[in-house]
Design a protein around this motif. Structure first.
Motif, PDB file in Angstrom:
ATOM      1  N   VAL A 116       0.835  -1.198   0.000  1.00 59.84           N
ATOM      2  CA  VAL A 116       0.000   0.000   0.000  1.00 59.84           C
ATOM      3  C   VAL A 116       0.872   1.251   0.000  1.00 59.84           C
ATOM      4  O   VAL A 116       0.629   2.199  -0.764  1.00 59.84           O
ATOM      5  N   LEU A 117       1.901   1.276   0.838  1.00 61.70           N
ATOM      6  CA  LEU A 117       2.756   2.456   0.941  1.00 61.70           C
ATOM      7  C   LEU A 117       3.451   2.764  -0.383  1.00 61.70           C
ATOM      8  O   LEU A 117       3.494   3.917  -0.830  1.00 61.70           O
ATOM      9  N   VAL A 118       4.000   1.737  -1.014  1.00 65.48           N
ATOM     10  CA  VAL A 118       4.830   1.955  -2.204  1.00 65.48           C
ATOM     11  C   VAL A 118       3.980   2.171  -3.454  1.00 65.48           C
ATOM     12  O   VAL A 118       4.237   3.085  -4.245  1.00 65.48           O
ATOM     13  N   VAL A 119       2.963   1.337  -3.638  1.00 64.93           N
ATOM     14  CA  VAL A 119       2.193   1.405  -4.892  1.00 64.93           C
ATOM     15  C   VAL A 119       1.337   2.661  -4.960  1.00 64.93           C
ATOM     16  O   VAL A 119       1.182   3.256  -6.031  1.00 64.93           O
ATOM     17  N   PHE A 175       8.956   3.749  12.785  1.00 62.59           N
ATOM     18  CA  PHE A 175       8.399   4.253  11.532  1.00 62.59           C
ATOM     19  C   PHE A 175       7.004   4.831  11.753  1.00 62.59           C
ATOM     20  O   PHE A 175       6.680   5.921  11.259  1.00 62.59           O
ATOM     21  N   ALA A 176       6.155   4.089  12.470  1.00 62.48           N
ATOM     22  CA  ALA A 176       4.786   4.566  12.678  1.00 62.48           C
ATOM     23  C   ALA A 176       4.738   5.784  13.587  1.00 62.48           C
ATOM     24  O   ALA A 176       3.912   6.683  13.384  1.00 62.48           O
ATOM     25  N   ALA A 177       5.626   5.828  14.576  1.00 63.94           N
ATOM     26  CA  ALA A 177       5.568   6.905  15.572  1.00 63.94           C
ATOM     27  C   ALA A 177       6.282   8.174  15.107  1.00 63.94           C
ATOM     28  O   ALA A 177       5.861   9.285  15.463  1.00 63.94           O
ATOM     29  N   GLU A 201      10.513  10.598 -18.254  1.00 61.03           N
ATOM     30  CA  GLU A 201       9.640   9.601 -17.636  1.00 61.03           C
ATOM     31  C   GLU A 201      10.292   8.222 -17.505  1.00 61.03           C
ATOM     32  O   GLU A 201       9.896   7.432 -16.673  1.00 61.03           O
ATOM     33  N   ARG A 202      11.283   7.942 -18.363  1.00 63.92           N
ATOM     34  CA  ARG A 202      11.884   6.602 -18.278  1.00 63.92           C
ATOM     35  C   ARG A 202      12.638   6.385 -16.972  1.00 63.92           C
ATOM     36  O   ARG A 202      12.954   5.254 -16.611  1.00 63.92           O
ATOM     37  N   TRP A 203      12.960   7.459 -16.273  1.00 63.46           N
ATOM     38  CA  TRP A 203      13.625   7.361 -14.972  1.00 63.46           C
ATOM     39  C   TRP A 203      12.640   7.552 -13.815  1.00 63.46           C
ATOM     40  O   TRP A 203      13.046   7.817 -12.688  1.00 63.46           O
ATOM     41  N   ALA A 204      11.351   7.379 -14.099  1.00 63.68           N
ATOM     42  CA  ALA A 204      10.330   7.608 -13.062  1.00 63.68           C
ATOM     43  C   ALA A 204      10.474   6.623 -11.901  1.00 63.68           C
ATOM     44  O   ALA A 204      10.260   6.988 -10.732  1.00 63.68           O
ATOM     45  N   GLY A 205      10.838   5.355 -12.208  1.00 64.08           N
ATOM     46  CA  GLY A 205      10.972   4.358 -11.151  1.00 64.08           C
ATOM     47  C   GLY A 205      12.056   4.691 -10.140  1.00 64.08           C
ATOM     48  O   GLY A 205      11.792   4.797  -8.925  1.00 64.08           O
ATOM     49  N   PRO A 206      13.319   4.898 -10.578  1.00 63.87           N
ATOM     50  CA  PRO A 206      14.363   5.260  -9.610  1.00 63.87           C
ATOM     51  C   PRO A 206      14.087   6.573  -8.893  1.00 63.87           C
ATOM     52  O   PRO A 206      14.389   6.702  -7.694  1.00 63.87           O
ATOM     53  N   ILE A 207      13.514   7.538  -9.595  1.00 64.78           N
ATOM     54  CA  ILE A 207      13.232   8.825  -8.938  1.00 64.78           C
ATOM     55  C   ILE A 207      12.132   8.661  -7.887  1.00 64.78           C
ATOM     56  O   ILE A 207      12.180   9.301  -6.822  1.00 64.78           O
ATOM     57  N   ALA A 208      11.155   7.801  -8.154  1.00 63.44           N
ATOM     58  CA  ALA A 208      10.107   7.548  -7.155  1.00 63.44           C
ATOM     59  C   ALA A 208      10.686   6.906  -5.898  1.00 63.44           C
ATOM     60  O   ALA A 208      10.208   7.157  -4.784  1.00 63.44           O
ATOM     61  N   ILE A 209      11.720   6.061  -6.052  1.00 63.72           N
ATOM     62  CA  ILE A 209      12.372   5.475  -4.875  1.00 63.72           C
ATOM     63  C   ILE A 209      13.005   6.566  -4.022  1.00 63.72           C
ATOM     64  O   ILE A 209      12.882   6.566  -2.784  1.00 63.72           O
ATOM     65  N   TYR A 215       9.219   5.169   2.673  1.00 66.22           N
ATOM     66  CA  TYR A 215       8.321   4.072   2.320  1.00 66.22           C
ATOM     67  C   TYR A 215       9.106   2.893   1.740  1.00 66.22           C
ATOM     68  O   TYR A 215       8.809   1.723   2.033  1.00 66.22           O
ATOM     69  N   CYS A 216      10.098   3.231   0.913  1.00 61.94           N
ATOM     70  CA  CYS A 216      10.904   2.163   0.310  1.00 61.94           C
ATOM     71  C   CYS A 216      11.733   1.432   1.367  1.00 61.94           C
ATOM     72  O   CYS A 216      11.929   0.211   1.271  1.00 61.94           O
ATOM     73  N   LEU A 217      12.212   2.178   2.363  1.00 55.13           N
ATOM     74  CA  LEU A 217      12.942   1.534   3.455  1.00 55.13           C
ATOM     75  C   LEU A 217      12.023   0.604   4.228  1.00 55.13           C
ATOM     76  O   LEU A 217      12.412  -0.511   4.614  1.00 55.13           O
ATOM     77  N   PHE A 218      10.791   1.034   4.458  1.00 49.61           N
ATOM     78  CA  PHE A 218       9.815   0.162   5.108  1.00 49.61           C
ATOM     79  C   PHE A 218       9.570  -1.078   4.259  1.00 49.61           C
ATOM     80  O   PHE A 218       9.467  -2.191   4.785  1.00 49.61           O
ATOM     81  N   TYR A 219       9.460  -0.899   2.948  1.00 50.22           N
ATOM     82  CA  TYR A 219       9.233  -2.022   2.043  1.00 50.22           C
ATOM     83  C   TYR A 219      10.359  -3.049   2.172  1.00 50.22           C
ATOM     84  O   TYR A 219      10.112  -4.260   2.266  1.00 50.22           O
ATOM     85  N   VAL A 220      11.601  -2.585   2.180  1.00 52.29           N
ATOM     86  CA  VAL A 220      12.739  -3.495   2.255  1.00 52.29           C
ATOM     87  C   VAL A 220      12.787  -4.196   3.612  1.00 52.29           C
ATOM     88  O   VAL A 220      13.046  -5.407   3.688  1.00 52.29           O
TER      89      VAL A 220
END
Length: 581
Positions: A116-119, A175-177, A201-209, A215-220
């Motif tokens: 949910v956080l990442v998508v 993270f939550a607090a 736009e082709r670099w949208a993925g790395p820039i979104a990270i 959020y990405c740190l939480f994902y990992v």
């Protein structure tokens, strides 16, 4: 007395002749019995001495005598059993089942929350997942494995367990607090917007990270919870204190309690995701939901550590085999030597192939499905509520599969059980890809059923993931963990860390790399769907070949281990002891 008789005659004119004194009789030596101190009467001829068994001297009890007496070697004491297993076995299995329940309860909440956080993050989408798994998750997994291999050489198993688990608990609570409420200060939103305009736009993925780095740190960290805490910490400890026979009976059943956790955690996610409907305007509903879910994760982590502490205090000391292994001083391999040794083993290579192929296969289908899922549920709370129902359904299906898993192991063996998951994933994956590719052809039929093509793809993809994950939890994971049990301790510890922590994300990253090349080559994820289906077939064929090879090696190694154990038990009971084989 003789002189007295000579001086006093008894009759007149008669005198008594002196009586000669009898010579003294020689002392007669009479043998006495060892048992009775009574002497034989001197007036009768000595009777032949009765032969009594000689009395053995009192000896100090030897350890092996005490052990045999305690175990009842003369008359074996029948230990009380329940459902065919001893009370000591249940003292191991029940706490392990509770640990697994808490760990998977947390993992379900974390898995649903990370998606949910990442998508649904600003400037992000399902297309970020391949880049995230390749360029963030995999390097962190490799770094953890290197650190774990070094810590395993200097820390005790108990200290190593706490060192791995406690940082996760602290991070999710922090993270939550702190991190989520301060996201506006921590995320470089404006910088990333300008960078996206400059780079394209082709670099949208790395820039979104970069834009949503917390959020990405939480994902990992959520991904690593599944690899580290579930695979390495829990299963590594379970493999140390259980035998192959116990594993065949209970490993499939561990998931029964654990998948009750999936059902409950899925409903908990759904409950907290719907809490926004009861909040006043202006309140961040997703923030409130996140606090509630992370609070449950922290409590679950504390329970895991508490159960592990109890097992270490009350169960592990009763395992003499494990104590003896701990006393042995073994030469520790360096990190490089460990990986070289593991790579040279066909057994470990086949085991790694299973894990990598599973990661690639599930990722090829899952990312495509999540892109459809975001299109159907763009709101974070709606997305999270659907994922809660998805987790509940996964728990129910897995629970049902685990009921029959024990029968599969007992009737068909390890090899057949290991093949069910790839076959299940192949069949359901091909159905999903066929639906995605045949949307136009199936649109009228779906409309008559009250479904849009998008929602139908979401439901079929959900069913594919549910049955694939259910077969993984019920059969694939127990098969994989059983394969570790006959191995040497160091191979088991470091091999498991390398396979579960590196190969698991490596498989997912491999699937992500394939998707990245497809997106670059064909322009979009949707355009590359037919080729992803063909690649899925090739990967699963390789998976099946590795499972068949590992089945031969596992069966031979298990037979060798059983023979050695039986020889050792017969040697301990024999008198005099036989030479070790």
């Amino acid at each position: 007395m003789a002189p007295l008789l000579t001086r006093q005659p008894l009759m007149r004119g008669m005198a008594l002749k002196p009586v000669a004194a009898r010579p003294p009789m020689p002392a007669r030596l009479v043998k006495t019995s060892v048992v009775s101190p009574m002497r034989a009467p001197m007036t009768s001829a000595p009777k032949p001495a009765m032969r009594f068994a000689p009395v053995k001297p009192v000896e100090v009890s030897r350890p092996e005598v005490v052990a045999k007496a305690a175990s009842g070697s003369s008359e074996p004491a029948k230990e009380s059993t329940f459902l065919g297993y001893s009370a000591f076995t249940w003292s191991k299995i029940i706490p392990l089942g509770l640990m697994f329940f808490c760990i998977l309860f947390n993992y379900t909440i974390l898995r649903d929350t990370k998606d949910v956080l990442v998508v649904t993050a600003p400037g992000s989408g399902a297309e970020i997942i391949p880049f995230l798994k390749t360029w963030v998750n995999l390097p962190m997994a490799i770094a953890f494995t290197i650190g774990y291999a070094k810590l395993a050489n200097v820390l005790s198993p108990e200290a190593l367990f706490y060192t791995c688990v406690i940082p996760f608990i602290c991070f999710f609570g922090f993270f939550a607090a702190v991190m989520y409420p301060m996201q506006s200060y921590l995320h470089p939103t404006e910088f990333c917007k300008d960078l996206l305009i400059t780079a394209g736009e082709r670099w949208a993925g790395p820039i979104a990270i970069l834009r949503n780095w917390t959020y990405c740190l939480f994902y990992v960290m959520a991904e690593l919870w599944g690899s580290v805490v579930v695979s390495v910490c829990f299963w590594g400890f379970a493999n140390q204190i259980t035998t192959v026979e116990e594993a065949e009976g209970f490993y499939p059943l561990f998931g029964l309690g654990a998948n009750v956790a999936l059902i409950f955690s899925g409903q908990a996610v759904k409950y907290f995701s719907e809490v926004r409907a009861h909040l006043p305007p202006g309140v961040d509903g997703w923030g409130v939901s996140l606090n509630g879910m992370m609070g449950m994760v922290v409590i679950g982590g504390i329970l895991v550590c508490s159960i592990y502490w109890g097992l270490q205090r009350f169960v592990v000391p009763k395992l003499p085999g494990l104590r003896e292994k701990k006393k042995k001083v073994k030469a520790k391999m360096s990190v490089g030597e460990s990986f070289g040794f593991l790579a040279a083993s066909p057994y470990i290579r086949d085991l790694a192939t299973l894990v990598v192929c599973y990661g690639i296969s599930i990722n090829l289908v899952e990312v495509t499905w999540k892109s459809k899922l975001k299109a159907q549920f763009p709101n974070p709370n709606e997305y999270s509520a659907f994922m809660g129902n998805f987790s509940t359904a996964t728990g129910i299906v897995t629970f049902s599969l685990m009921i029959i898993a024990k029968q599969i192991f007992s009737k068909f063996g390890w090899g057949v059980a290991a093949l069910i998951t790839p076959v299940m994933l192949l069949v359901t994956g091909l159905i999903f890809f066929a639906l995605v590719l045949g949307t136009d052809l199936l649109a009228p039929t779906l409309a008559s059923m009250g479904l849009t093509p998008l929602y139908a793809a979401v439901l079929v993809g959900a069913a594919q993931n549910i049955f694939s994950k259910g077969s993984k939890y019920a059969l694939f994971d127990p098969c994989k963990e059983m394969a570790y049990i006959p191995l040497d301790d160091e191979v088991k510890t470091k091999g498991k860390a390398a396979i579960d922590v590196i190969c698991n994300p490596l498989g997912k990253s491999g699937g992500a790399l394939i998707q990245q090349f497809m997106i670059i080559g064909f322009g979009s994820l949707a355009a590359s769907t037919p080729y992803l289906g063909a690649i899925l077939i090739g990967i699963i064929v390789l998976w099946i070949q590795a499972a068949a090879s590992l089945n031969i090696q596992f069966t031979a190694l298990k037979a060798q281990t059983d023979a050695a154990r039986l020889a050792g038990s017969s040697d301990s009971d024999a008198s005099p002891p036989k030479a070790s084989l």
